[in-house]
Motif scaffolding. Structure first.
Motif, PDB file in Angstrom:
ATOM      1  N   GLY A   1      58.498 -45.242  50.476  1.00 57.45           N
ATOM      2  CA  GLY A   1      59.150 -46.094  49.478  1.00 57.45           C
ATOM      3  C   GLY A   1      58.161 -46.958  48.716  1.00 57.45           C
ATOM      4  O   GLY A   1      58.331 -47.205  47.522  1.00 57.45           O
ATOM      5  N   GLU A   2      57.124 -47.422  49.408  1.00 57.10           N
ATOM      6  CA  GLU A   2      56.092 -48.209  48.734  1.00 57.10           C
ATOM      7  C   GLU A   2      55.349 -47.350  47.715  1.00 57.10           C
ATOM      8  O   GLU A   2      55.085 -47.795  46.596  1.00 57.10           O
ATOM      9  N   GLY A   3      55.042 -46.121  48.099  1.00 56.55           N
ATOM     10  CA  GLY A   3      54.377 -45.208  47.167  1.00 56.55           C
ATOM     11  C   GLY A   3      55.255 -44.897  45.972  1.00 56.55           C
ATOM     12  O   GLY A   3      54.784 -44.850  44.837  1.00 56.55           O
ATOM     13  N   LEU A   4      56.526 -44.700  46.228  1.00 56.31           N
ATOM     14  CA  LEU A   4      57.464 -44.426  45.144  1.00 56.31           C
ATOM     15  C   LEU A   4      57.569 -45.609  44.191  1.00 56.31           C
ATOM     16  O   LEU A   4      57.590 -45.433  42.972  1.00 56.31           O
ATOM     17  N   SER A   5      57.569 -46.810  44.726  1.00 57.92           N
ATOM     18  CA  SER A   5      57.654 -47.984  43.846  1.00 57.92           C
ATOM     19  C   SER A   5      56.366 -48.190  43.056  1.00 57.92           C
ATOM     20  O   SER A   5      56.409 -48.532  41.866  1.00 57.92           O
ATOM     21  N   VAL A   6      55.223 -47.973  43.684  1.00 54.35           N
ATOM     22  CA  VAL A   6      53.946 -48.091  42.963  1.00 54.35           C
ATOM     23  C   VAL A   6      53.893 -47.068  41.835  1.00 54.35           C
ATOM     24  O   VAL A   6      53.557 -47.388  40.691  1.00 54.35           O
ATOM     25  N   GLY A   7      54.243 -45.832  42.137  1.00 49.06           N
ATOM     26  CA  GLY A   7      54.202 -44.778  41.125  1.00 49.06           C
ATOM     27  C   GLY A   7      55.191 -44.996  39.998  1.00 49.06           C
ATOM     28  O   GLY A   7      54.874 -44.782  38.825  1.00 49.06           O
ATOM     29  N   SER A   8      56.387 -45.435  40.325  1.00 47.26           N
ATOM     30  CA  SER A   8      57.409 -45.656  39.291  1.00 47.26           C
ATOM     31  C   SER A   8      57.034 -46.816  38.382  1.00 47.26           C
ATOM     32  O   SER A   8      57.176 -46.721  37.156  1.00 47.26           O
TER      33      SER A   8
ATOM     34  N   PHE B   1      58.583 -40.857  37.820  1.00 50.25           N
ATOM     35  CA  PHE B   1      59.387 -40.994  39.038  1.00 50.25           C
ATOM     36  C   PHE B   1      59.417 -39.669  39.801  1.00 50.25           C
ATOM     37  O   PHE B   1      59.232 -39.642  41.026  1.00 50.25           O
ATOM     38  N   LEU B   2      59.657 -38.567  39.077  1.00 49.63           N
ATOM     39  CA  LEU B   2      59.688 -37.261  39.734  1.00 49.63           C
ATOM     40  C   LEU B   2      58.335 -36.921  40.366  1.00 49.63           C
ATOM     41  O   LEU B   2      58.271 -36.422  41.499  1.00 49.63           O
ATOM     42  N   LEU B   3      57.270 -37.194  39.635  1.00 52.59           N
ATOM     43  CA  LEU B   3      55.933 -36.928  40.191  1.00 52.59           C
ATOM     44  C   LEU B   3      55.640 -37.840  41.380  1.00 52.59           C
ATOM     45  O   LEU B   3      55.017 -37.422  42.357  1.00 52.59           O
ATOM     46  N   SER B   4      56.108 -39.087  41.310  1.00 55.57           N
ATOM     47  CA  SER B   4      55.898 -40.039  42.407  1.00 55.57           C
ATOM     48  C   SER B   4      56.630 -39.600  43.670  1.00 55.57           C
ATOM     49  O   SER B   4      56.151 -39.841  44.785  1.00 55.57           O
ATOM     50  N   LEU B   5      57.802 -38.990  43.503  1.00 56.35           N
ATOM     51  CA  LEU B   5      58.527 -38.463  44.664  1.00 56.35           C
ATOM     52  C   LEU B   5      57.663 -37.472  45.434  1.00 56.35           C
ATOM     53  O   LEU B   5      57.639 -37.468  46.665  1.00 56.35           O
ATOM     54  N   ILE B   6      56.950 -36.641  44.695  1.00 51.64           N
ATOM     55  CA  ILE B   6      56.113 -35.612  45.314  1.00 51.64           C
ATOM     56  C   ILE B   6      54.816 -36.205  45.839  1.00 51.64           C
ATOM     57  O   ILE B   6      54.427 -35.982  46.994  1.00 51.64           O
ATOM     58  N   VAL B   7      54.133 -36.978  44.999  1.00 51.50           N
ATOM     59  CA  VAL B   7      52.822 -37.520  45.376  1.00 51.50           C
ATOM     60  C   VAL B   7      52.944 -38.456  46.576  1.00 51.50           C
ATOM     61  O   VAL B   7      52.128 -38.399  47.508  1.00 51.50           O
ATOM     62  N   ALA B   8      53.967 -39.307  46.594  1.00 47.73           N
ATOM     63  CA  ALA B   8      54.126 -40.266  47.690  1.00 47.73           C
ATOM     64  C   ALA B   8      54.340 -39.557  49.027  1.00 47.73           C
ATOM     65  O   ALA B   8      53.941 -40.071  50.076  1.00 47.73           O
ATOM     66  N   ALA B   9      54.950 -38.384  48.990  1.00 37.14           N
ATOM     67  CA  ALA B   9      55.162 -37.635  50.231  1.00 37.14           C
ATOM     68  C   ALA B   9      53.833 -37.202  50.850  1.00 37.14           C
ATOM     69  O   ALA B   9      53.725 -37.116  52.082  1.00 37.14           O
ATOM     70  N   PHE B  10      52.835 -36.954  50.010  1.00 30.38           N
ATOM     71  CA  PHE B  10      51.533 -36.520  50.515  1.00 30.38           C
ATOM     72  C   PHE B  10      50.589 -37.689  50.808  1.00 30.38           C
ATOM     73  O   PHE B  10      49.735 -37.587  51.692  1.00 30.38           O
ATOM     74  N   ILE B  11      50.720 -38.784  50.067  1.00 22.62           N
ATOM     75  CA  ILE B  11      49.796 -39.906  50.201  1.00 22.62           C
ATOM     76  C   ILE B  11      50.231 -40.880  51.300  1.00 22.62           C
ATOM     77  O   ILE B  11      49.410 -41.592  51.863  1.00 22.62           O
TER      78      ILE B  11
END
Length: 173
Positions: A70-77, A154-164
């Protein structure tokens, strides 16, 4: 007790840098008259993925090596929103002040492409062009650019955050 770093500050920093990168890509695209070249769309997506990875890794390193999904998703968004505001403001400024003819060139290229395909009548092409011109006001262009960049980010963050992401082994630490 360990203080958690601000995800907003990290996102603002990397969102501003991403916004500048997107402005540079757009400027090169306009100056080389390649507004319809799909290569630039790929370059834009690649830049967004790269800067989202860097932003999330930066946040994770500031957070003792940990970052929840969730933190990664918020940073990316948030970074995408900042980048969208900056790049959309640039595109709107460029289209209104620097080169107001760029939209007309794009319309002419789109018309030529539709005529080459031969699947639409002249009346249908005229109607499609009329509708697209209605949607090209500076305000609509700005808002669509911001929300489009935010949505893709947001869509890219969903994917990237899963790996990071890297969760703590003890969540009570």
């Amino acid at each position: 007790m360990n203080e958690q770093p601000s995800s907003a500050l990290v996102a603002l920093k990397w969102g501003a840098i991403l916004g500048l990168a997107l402005m540079g890509i757009t400027l090169v695209m306009y100056l080389t008259d390649q507004a319809t070249n799909p290569w630039f769309s790929g370059l834009t997506i690649g830049a967004m993925v790269a800067f989202l990875i860097i932003a999330m890794r930066d946040y994770r390193s500031l957070n003792a090596g940990y970052m929840a999904y969730g933190e990664g998703l918020s940073v990316g968004s948030l970074a995408s929103a900042v980048a969208g505001i900056l790049s959309s403001a640039f595109v709107t400024f460029y289209n209104v002040v620097i080169d107001p003819t760029i939209q007309q060139k794009a319309f002419e290229q789109a018309r030529e492409k539709m005529e080459e395909q031969g699947t639409m009548s002249d009346e249908s092409i005229d109607q499609a062009m009329e509708w697209s011109q209605k949607l090209q006001s500076p305000g609509f262009t700005f808002i669509a650019g911001v929300f489009g960049t935010l949505f893709i980010g947001f869509l890219l963050s969903l994917i990237v955050a899963a790996f990071i992401r890297r969760n703590k082994t003890n969540p009570f630490e």
